[in-house]
Design an enzyme around this catalytic site. Structure first.
Site, PDB file in Angstrom:
ATOM      1  NE  ARG A  59      -1.530  -2.297   2.858  1.00 17.35           N
ATOM      2  CZ  ARG A  59      -1.638  -3.578   2.522  1.00 17.35           C
ATOM      3  NH1 ARG A  59      -2.708  -4.007   1.956  1.00 17.35           N
ATOM      4  NH2 ARG A  59      -0.662  -4.437   2.795  1.00 17.35           N
ATOM      5  CB  THR A  60       3.393   2.542   2.385  1.00 14.00           C
ATOM      6  OG1 THR A  60       2.599   2.011   3.452  1.00 14.00           O
ATOM      7  CG2 THR A  60       3.945   3.879   2.782  1.00 14.00           C
ATOM      8  CE  LYS A  87      26.516  -5.473  -6.232  1.00 11.70           C
ATOM      9  NZ  LYS A  87      26.718  -4.531  -7.324  1.00 11.70           N
ATOM     10  NE  ARG A 109       7.009   0.721   5.035  1.00  5.96           N
ATOM     11  CZ  ARG A 109       5.799   0.172   5.027  1.00  5.96           C
ATOM     12  NH1 ARG A 109       5.644  -1.103   4.743  1.00  5.96           N
ATOM     13  NH2 ARG A 109       4.737   0.894   5.300  1.00  5.96           N
ATOM     14  CG  HIS A 137       3.230   3.759   8.744  1.00 10.22           C
ATOM     15  ND1 HIS A 137       3.364   4.618   7.664  1.00 10.22           N
ATOM     16  CD2 HIS A 137       2.810   2.573   8.232  1.00 10.22           C
ATOM     17  CE1 HIS A 137       3.034   3.949   6.555  1.00 10.22           C
ATOM     18  NE2 HIS A 137       2.695   2.725   6.868  1.00 10.22           N
TER      19      HIS A 137
HETATM   20  N1   CP Z   1      -0.325  -0.147   5.918  1.00 14.45           N
HETATM   21  C1   CP Z   1       0.883  -0.385   5.361  1.00 14.45           C
HETATM   22  O1   CP Z   1       1.898   0.232   5.713  1.00 14.45           O
HETATM   23  O2   CP Z   1       0.882  -1.365   4.418  1.00 14.45           O
HETATM   24  P1   CP Z   1       2.166  -1.773   3.547  1.00 14.45           P
HETATM   25  O3   CP Z   1       3.145  -2.428   4.483  1.00 14.45           O
HETATM   26  O4   CP Z   1       1.647  -2.713   2.501  1.00 14.45           O
HETATM   27  O5   CP Z   1       2.734  -0.516   2.968  1.00 14.45           O
END
Ligand code: CP
Length: 310
Positions: A59-60, A87, A109, A137
């Site tokens: 999603r993100t 590496k 992320r 998040h």
């Molecule tokens: N909600 C969320 O962060 O989903 P993903 O890990 O798929 O990005």
């Protein structure tokens, strides 16, 4: 354009209520744009953004990429698994190499808490945290609270229960900060072993009984058990967890009132929530995903004002 009080999005902790309202109002405009037949605006034609994903995402990652494309930004995507990180290249070397290609903004992320803040201190670029370890998040919390506002009209005064693995959840911490800044009452519910010891410092209610939590709340945000982050066993078995904490028809029948249901995804169907309830009329799961694009467009657009052009 009204300015945010920050030049990065590292966590909701750093935002004030006014920042969140600016983001929501900007997202309202972009939501209107992405529902038009032509879903694209030329706003960020001169901006280049790199998406750095050191951890898996559906999603993100896709939502940031779509938000950037809708704003006409140039984008490059980096996945650690297929990169020179394998590496031995460090995070800071990876970031500096990407930035030397004249990239203006990094979305990242990372599995380590604090990685986004670290990068913001070591580079001269705009950083957006797309989830750092068990810390924050922020875009998820913004799209969650935006979805509550859209469904119920406002967030202030609403009773929101975050249910499940609070200890390992960056979604939980960011939601607590966002909900409290917007004037909601917040409860966390889960097994005692999955409630962090510092929870009392955050001004939230704590409940270990799911039925009581559901009777109290207007909104239940169901969180998955983060098996990949559990170094020891925090509950006897998934079967026992499901028996005590699963949102299903039986327990909803007992509380006899409608509840708005959120889940950040990915959903472990049949564990924290049944398919019937995840797909029911009270579930906002796909609305959250839709709103994620508008929220991320708003954040990128607002932070583009902080890009260093020198
Ligand atoms: N909600 C969320 O962060 O989903 P993903 O890990 O798929 O990005």
């Amino acid at each position: 354009m009204k300015d945010l009080s920050t030049s990065h999005l590292l966590g909701i902790k750093d935002l004030n209520q006014n920042d969140i309202e600016i983001i929501f109002n900007t997202a309202d405009s972009f939501k209107e744009v992405i529902n038009r037949p032509i879903k694209k605006v030329p706003t960020l034609r001169d901006v280049t953004i790199a998406n750095l994903f050191f951890e898996n995402s559906t999603r993100t990652k896709l939502s940031f990429e779509l938000a950037q494309k809708r704003l006409s930004a140039d984008i490059i995507n980096f996945s650690a698994g297929s990169s020179s990180v394998k590496k031995g290249e460090t995070l800071i070397d990876t970031a500096n190499n990407i930035l030397s290609m004249k990239v203006d903004m990094l979305v990242m992320r990372h599995p380590n808490s604090g990685a986004a803040k670290f990068l913001s201190e070591k580079t001269n670029t705009v950083i957006i945290n797309a989830g750092d370890g068990t810390h924050e998040h922020p875009t998820q919390a913004l799209l969650d609270t935006y979805s509550i506002r859209e469904k119920l009209g406002n967030v202030e005064g609403r009773k929101v229960a975050l249910i499940g693995d609070i200890k390992h959840s960056r979604v939980a911490l960011s939601n607590i900060f966002a909900l409290k800044k917007l004037g909601a009452q917040v409860m966390v519910c889960g097994p005692t072993t999955l409630i962090p010891k510092y929870i009392n410092e955050l001004g939230v209610l704590v409940e270990n009984n799911l039925e009581k939590a559901l009777k109290w709340c207007d909104v239940a945000n169901m969180l998955r058990i983060q098996l990949e982050r559990q170094d020891i066993q925090y509950f006897p078995s998934l079967r026992e967890y499901t028996y005590q904490f699963q949102l299903n028809r039986e327990i909803l029948n007992k509380i006899q009132k409608p509840i708005t249901i959120l889940h950040p995804g990915p959903v472990n169907r049949g564990i924290e929530i049944t398919s019937e309830i995840a797909d029911s009329e009270h579930s906002l799961i796909l609305n959250q995903v839709e709103n994620g694009v508008a929220i991320r467009m708003a954040i990128i657009y607002l932070l583009a004002g902080s890009i260093n052009r020198s």
